[in-house]
Design a protein around this motif. Structure first.
Motif, PDB file in Angstrom:
ATOM      1  N   GLY A   1       0.924  -1.123  -0.068  1.00  0.00           N
ATOM      2  CA  GLY A   1      -0.002   0.006   0.281  1.00  0.00           C
ATOM      3  C   GLY A   1       0.919   1.308   0.144  1.00  0.00           C
ATOM      4  O   GLY A   1       2.187   1.038  -0.075  1.00  0.00           O
TER       5      GLY A   1
ATOM      6  N   GLY B   1       0.810   3.770  -2.243  1.00  0.00           N
ATOM      7  CA  GLY B   1       1.196   4.301  -3.522  1.00  0.00           C
ATOM      8  C   GLY B   1       0.670   5.847  -3.872  1.00  0.00           C
ATOM      9  O   GLY B   1       0.335   6.464  -2.650  1.00  0.00           O
TER      10      GLY B   1
ATOM     11  N   ALA C   1       4.813  -3.139  -2.796  1.00  0.00           N
ATOM     12  CA  ALA C   1       3.738  -3.358  -3.573  1.00  0.00           C
ATOM     13  C   ALA C   1       2.718  -2.301  -3.435  1.00  0.00           C
ATOM     14  O   ALA C   1       1.908  -2.378  -2.308  1.00  0.00           O
ATOM     15  CB  ALA C   1       3.229  -4.866  -3.348  1.00  0.00           C
TER      16      ALA C   1
ATOM     17  N   VAL D   1       0.242  -0.604   5.119  1.00  0.00           N
ATOM     18  CA  VAL D   1      -0.372   0.698   5.123  1.00  0.00           C
ATOM     19  C   VAL D   1      -1.618   0.565   4.114  1.00  0.00           C
ATOM     20  O   VAL D   1      -1.883   1.624   3.420  1.00  0.00           O
ATOM     21  CB  VAL D   1       0.547   1.912   4.825  1.00  0.00           C
ATOM     22  CG1 VAL D   1       1.426   2.080   5.907  1.00  0.00           C
ATOM     23  CG2 VAL D   1       1.167   1.575   3.418  1.00  0.00           C
TER      24      VAL D   1
ATOM     25  N   PRO E   1      -6.002  -0.309   3.689  1.00  0.00           N
ATOM     26  CA  PRO E   1      -7.156  -0.132   4.503  1.00  0.00           C
ATOM     27  C   PRO E   1      -7.244  -1.043   5.446  1.00  0.00           C
ATOM     28  O   PRO E   1      -6.850  -2.350   4.935  1.00  0.00           O
ATOM     29  CB  PRO E   1      -8.157   0.030   3.379  1.00  0.00           C
ATOM     30  CG  PRO E   1      -7.477   0.486   2.146  1.00  0.00           C
ATOM     31  CD  PRO E   1      -6.145  -0.181   2.137  1.00  0.00           C
TER      32      PRO E   1
ATOM     33  N   LYS F   1      -2.657   1.133  12.217  1.00  0.00           N
ATOM     34  CA  LYS F   1      -4.025   0.841  13.068  1.00  0.00           C
ATOM     35  C   LYS F   1      -5.448   0.992  12.363  1.00  0.00           C
ATOM     36  O   LYS F   1      -5.423   1.599  11.383  1.00  0.00           O
ATOM     37  CB  LYS F   1      -3.998   1.840  14.434  1.00  0.00           C
ATOM     38  CG  LYS F   1      -3.882   3.231  14.130  1.00  0.00           C
ATOM     39  CD  LYS F   1      -4.367   3.980  13.178  1.00  0.00           C
ATOM     40  CE  LYS F   1      -5.970   4.088  13.632  1.00  0.00           C
ATOM     41  NZ  LYS F   1      -6.763   4.659  12.269  1.00  0.00           N
TER      42      LYS F   1
ATOM     43  N   ASP G   1     -11.710   4.468  13.288  1.00  0.00           N
ATOM     44  CA  ASP G   1     -10.463   5.380  12.686  1.00  0.00           C
ATOM     45  C   ASP G   1      -9.866   6.226  13.753  1.00  0.00           C
ATOM     46  O   ASP G   1      -8.651   6.235  13.738  1.00  0.00           O
ATOM     47  CB  ASP G   1     -11.133   5.987  11.723  1.00  0.00           C
ATOM     48  CG  ASP G   1     -10.363   6.560  10.703  1.00  0.00           C
ATOM     49  OD1 ASP G   1      -9.374   5.933  10.322  1.00  0.00           O
ATOM     50  OD2 ASP G   1     -10.438   7.814  10.229  1.00  0.00           O
TER      51      ASP G   1
ATOM     52  N   PHE H   1       5.772  10.196  14.396  1.00  0.00           N
ATOM     53  CA  PHE H   1       5.780   8.919  13.672  1.00  0.00           C
ATOM     54  C   PHE H   1       7.337   8.467  13.560  1.00  0.00           C
ATOM     55  O   PHE H   1       7.651   7.138  13.993  1.00  0.00           O
ATOM     56  CB  PHE H   1       5.463   9.389  12.186  1.00  0.00           C
ATOM     57  CG  PHE H   1       4.515   8.742  11.789  1.00  0.00           C
ATOM     58  CD1 PHE H   1       4.599   7.204  11.588  1.00  0.00           C
ATOM     59  CD2 PHE H   1       3.096   8.847  11.448  1.00  0.00           C
ATOM     60  CE1 PHE H   1       3.774   6.241  11.182  1.00  0.00           C
ATOM     61  CE2 PHE H   1       2.097   8.111  11.103  1.00  0.00           C
ATOM     62  CZ  PHE H   1       2.235   6.742  10.605  1.00  0.00           C
TER      63      PHE H   1
HETATM   64  N1  LIG Z   1      -1.401   6.149  12.287  1.00  0.00           N
HETATM   65  C1  LIG Z   1      -2.227   7.022  11.811  1.00  0.00           C
HETATM   66  O1  LIG Z   1      -2.197   8.151  12.299  1.00  0.00           O
HETATM   67  C2  LIG Z   1      -3.088   6.837  10.575  1.00  0.00           C
HETATM   68  C3  LIG Z   1      -3.491   7.986   9.827  1.00  0.00           C
HETATM   69  C4  LIG Z   1      -4.170   7.730   8.596  1.00  0.00           C
HETATM   70  C5  LIG Z   1      -4.615   6.410   8.248  1.00  0.00           C
HETATM   71  N2  LIG Z   1      -3.958   5.565   8.782  1.00  0.00           N
HETATM   72  C6  LIG Z   1      -4.425   3.942   8.982  1.00  0.00           C
HETATM   73  O2  LIG Z   1      -3.538   3.571   7.547  1.00  0.00           O
HETATM   74  C7  LIG Z   1      -4.286   2.689   6.737  1.00  0.00           C
HETATM   75  C8  LIG Z   1      -4.225   3.312   5.409  1.00  0.00           C
HETATM   76  O3  LIG Z   1      -5.099   4.379   5.365  1.00  0.00           O
HETATM   77  P1  LIG Z   1      -4.799   5.645   4.024  1.00  0.00           P
HETATM   78  O4  LIG Z   1      -5.719   6.534   4.674  1.00  0.00           O
HETATM   79  O5  LIG Z   1      -3.582   5.812   3.857  1.00  0.00           O
HETATM   80  O6  LIG Z   1      -5.691   4.825   3.209  1.00  0.00           O
HETATM   81  P2  LIG Z   1      -5.643   5.233   1.529  1.00  0.00           P
HETATM   82  O7  LIG Z   1      -7.031   4.502   0.898  1.00  0.00           O
HETATM   83  O8  LIG Z   1      -5.180   6.564   1.352  1.00  0.00           O
HETATM   84  O9  LIG Z   1      -4.483   4.190   0.886  1.00  0.00           O
HETATM   85  C9  LIG Z   1      -4.575   2.852   0.835  1.00  0.00           C
HETATM   86  C10 LIG Z   1      -3.580   2.179   0.179  1.00  0.00           C
HETATM   87  O10 LIG Z   1      -3.555   0.733  -0.073  1.00  0.00           O
HETATM   88  C11 LIG Z   1      -3.517   0.310  -1.426  1.00  0.00           C
HETATM   89  N3  LIG Z   1      -4.258  -0.987  -1.340  1.00  0.00           N
HETATM   90  C12 LIG Z   1      -5.289  -1.506  -0.887  1.00  0.00           C
HETATM   91  N4  LIG Z   1      -5.393  -2.613  -0.955  1.00  0.00           N
HETATM   92  C13 LIG Z   1      -4.078  -3.212  -1.341  1.00  0.00           C
HETATM   93  C14 LIG Z   1      -3.579  -4.408  -1.438  1.00  0.00           C
HETATM   94  N5  LIG Z   1      -4.098  -5.610  -1.360  1.00  0.00           N
HETATM   95  N6  LIG Z   1      -2.064  -4.404  -1.919  1.00  0.00           N
HETATM   96  C15 LIG Z   1      -1.501  -3.603  -2.074  1.00  0.00           C
HETATM   97  N7  LIG Z   1      -2.160  -2.210  -1.872  1.00  0.00           N
HETATM   98  C16 LIG Z   1      -3.167  -2.194  -1.358  1.00  0.00           C
HETATM   99  C17 LIG Z   1      -4.231   1.469  -2.106  1.00  0.00           C
HETATM  100  O11 LIG Z   1      -4.071   1.018  -3.650  1.00  0.00           O
HETATM  101  C18 LIG Z   1      -3.732   2.499  -1.284  1.00  0.00           C
HETATM  102  O12 LIG Z   1      -2.356   2.721  -1.987  1.00  0.00           O
HETATM  103  C19 LIG Z   1      -5.706   2.493   7.375  1.00  0.00           C
HETATM  104  O13 LIG Z   1      -5.392   1.401   8.075  1.00  0.00           O
HETATM  105  C20 LIG Z   1      -5.794   3.801   8.402  1.00  0.00           C
HETATM  106  O14 LIG Z   1      -6.819   3.249   9.585  1.00  0.00           O
HETATM  107  C21 LIG Z   1      -3.242   5.770  10.118  1.00  0.00           C
END
Ligand SMILES: NC(=O)c1ccc[n+]([C@@H]2O[C@H](COP(=O)([O-])OP(=O)(O)OC[C@H]3O[C@@H](n4cnc5c(N)ncnc54)[C@H](O)[C@@H]3O)[C@@H](O)[C@H]2O)c1
Length: 388
Positions: free
Chosen positions: A11, A13, A38, A86, A88, A110, A201, A330
């Motif tokens: 994830g 990307g 990936a 990283v 969903p 998380k 979330d 972070f």
């Molecule tokens: N720690 C924090 O403060 C914080 C902040 C934001 C998000 N998050 C967590 O991070 C995670 C991602 O959130 P986001 O907002 O970046 O999501 P997002 O939708 O912006 O990005 C998700 C990424 O995962 C990729 N993806 C999905 N399924 C995949 C697979 N099977 N193989 C490879 N890539 C795949 C998507 O193409 C995309 O690149 C969530 O679990 C969210 O709860 C945590």
């Protein structure tokens, strides 16, 4: 360690939010290099994203299965040491399980999994493989959060009686999931986010912060969960009353429809002798309020060591007045994990402060919070009608 730790990302990307923050964070201390990825569910975006990050073409994978399979077959002096996940929430468990079973340590976002059952199974795999798992509950990486935790541990406040944590955001005040916002779309979809919306979330961050700083455990809760934006499928707002294992009482508010709010996470903890107050949007300050003495303002800064716990100063980078923030918090989680992992790989022990990063047990607590808060939110037992 004579080399950087080698990492692969799943994830994160060009179509993603948090992956880029992870890259800034692990690059900050020069302990980790990204050797493969990936990076998207969409092969075209995965390839384009890996090219933009100068991944070598043969390690710019189009699926996480291909990445974990091929990396595990590389010679030991080339293959990655750990993987960062990283994706969903619905796409956490399968890559984490496969990574651990192929012998890779894991950094994961998380909430740790989609369900509590998956989190418990992941712990079994972590225990069985003996590998490390780091959960990126970002807010526990701030120096002044560590200062608050250390002061409570040392008994500075006496027995803790009250824990208030609030996490208002405003970015889901409209039905953004129907307007092409990819981050809103999966977060509000029960098939992708899990049983909870905002409580999963950001409520999980708030619950983690409350337990991490207070050192207490939530044992009971009473939740009022709401869907404020018509047409939404999961909670976007909620109020939760908390009971802790020492008898302390608390309240947790999480909302993503607090229109106009940015990321206003704030914690207050009160004991017999005084209280602490910390706000994520003013993270270098810790307010300490005493029952019998004037209040104090403690500030982060690597030159303020005499006033701060070694856990706080270990996680400070700049002199006082040179603000540190979200990225450094972070980065602290990555650095502490990296120090722990490289010490493990060299057969020596890491500094005790480095072991202070969230792990699989915190992940299970987060999933239990989601399960309980949703069950309580559906229960009809909690409200007493007003008597008039
Ligand atoms: N720690 C924090 O403060 C914080 C902040 C934001 C998000 N998050 C967590 O991070 C995670 C991602 O959130 P986001 O907002 O970046 O999501 P997002 O939708 O912006 O990005 C998700 C990424 O995962 C990729 N993806 C999905 N399924 C995949 C697979 N099977 N193989 C490879 N890539 C795949 C998507 O193409 C995309 O690149 C969530 O679990 C969210 O709860 C945590």
């Amino acid at each position: 360690m004579k080399r950087k730790l080698r990492m692969g990302m799943i994830g994160g990307g060009k179509d993603a939010f948090i992956g880029a923050i992870h890259r800034l964070a692990f690059n900050m201390d020069g302990l980790v290099e990204m050797v493969c990825g990936a990076l998207s569910i969409r092969p075209d975006i995965a390839k384009e994203s890996g090219d933009a990050l100068f991944l070598s073409p043969e390690r710019n994978y189009l699926s996480y299965e291909e990445m974990l399979e091929k990396e595990s077959k590389l010679p030991a002096d080339q293959r990655m040491d750990f993987v960062t996940i990283v994706t969903p929430n619905f796409a956490h468990f399968a890559p984490a399980k496969m990574a651990l079973e192929k012998g890779f340590h894991v950094v994961i976002e998380k909430p740790i999994t989609f369900s509590l059952e998956e989190a418990l199974e992941l712990k079994e795999i972590v225990d069985r493989t003996g590998l490390l798992l780091c959960l990126t509950h970002t807010y526990s990486g701030y120096p002044m959060v560590k200062q608050a935790r250390a002061m409570i541990r040392e008994g500075a406040l006496g027995a803790i009686r009250k824990v208030w944590v609030e996490y208002p955001q405003g970015w889901l005040s409209k039905l953004s999931e129907r307007e092409g916002n990819a981050q809103a779309a999966w977060r509000t979809d029960p098939g992708k986010s899990g049983k909870a919306g905002s409580m999963g979330d950001i409520g999980t961050h708030a619950a983690h912060l409350a337990e991490y700083v207070s050192g207490l455990r939530i044992t009971h809760l009473c939740a009022d969960l709401n869907i404020m934006v018509p047409g939404r499928m999961l909670d976007d707002d909620g109020n939760v009353l908390l009971k802790f294992n020492n008898g302390a009482a608390g309240a947790l508010l999480a909302s993503q429809v607090a229109a106009g709010e940015e990321n206003a996470l704030k914690l207050r903890v009160y004991g017999e002798k005084g209280g602490l107050e910390w706000s994520q949007m003013e993270p270098n300050t810790l307010l300490v309020k005493w029952l019998d003495a004037p209040a104090q303002i403690l500030r982060a800064g690597s030159n303020y060591g005499a006033h701060l716990s070694h856990y706080a100063t270990f996680n400070c980078r700049t002199p006082g007045g040179h603000p540190e923030g979200y990225l450094e918090a972070f980065a602290n989680i990555y650095r502490n994990f990296a120090l722990t992992l490289s010490a493990r790989m060299e057969g020596r022990s890491a500094p005790q402060e480095a072991a202070d990063y969230p792990g699989v047990e915190d992940g299970i607590r987060g999933m239990a919070f989601i399960e309980t808060v949703v069950a309580s939110g559906k229960s009809g037992e909690k409200w007493t009608p007003y008597v008039i």
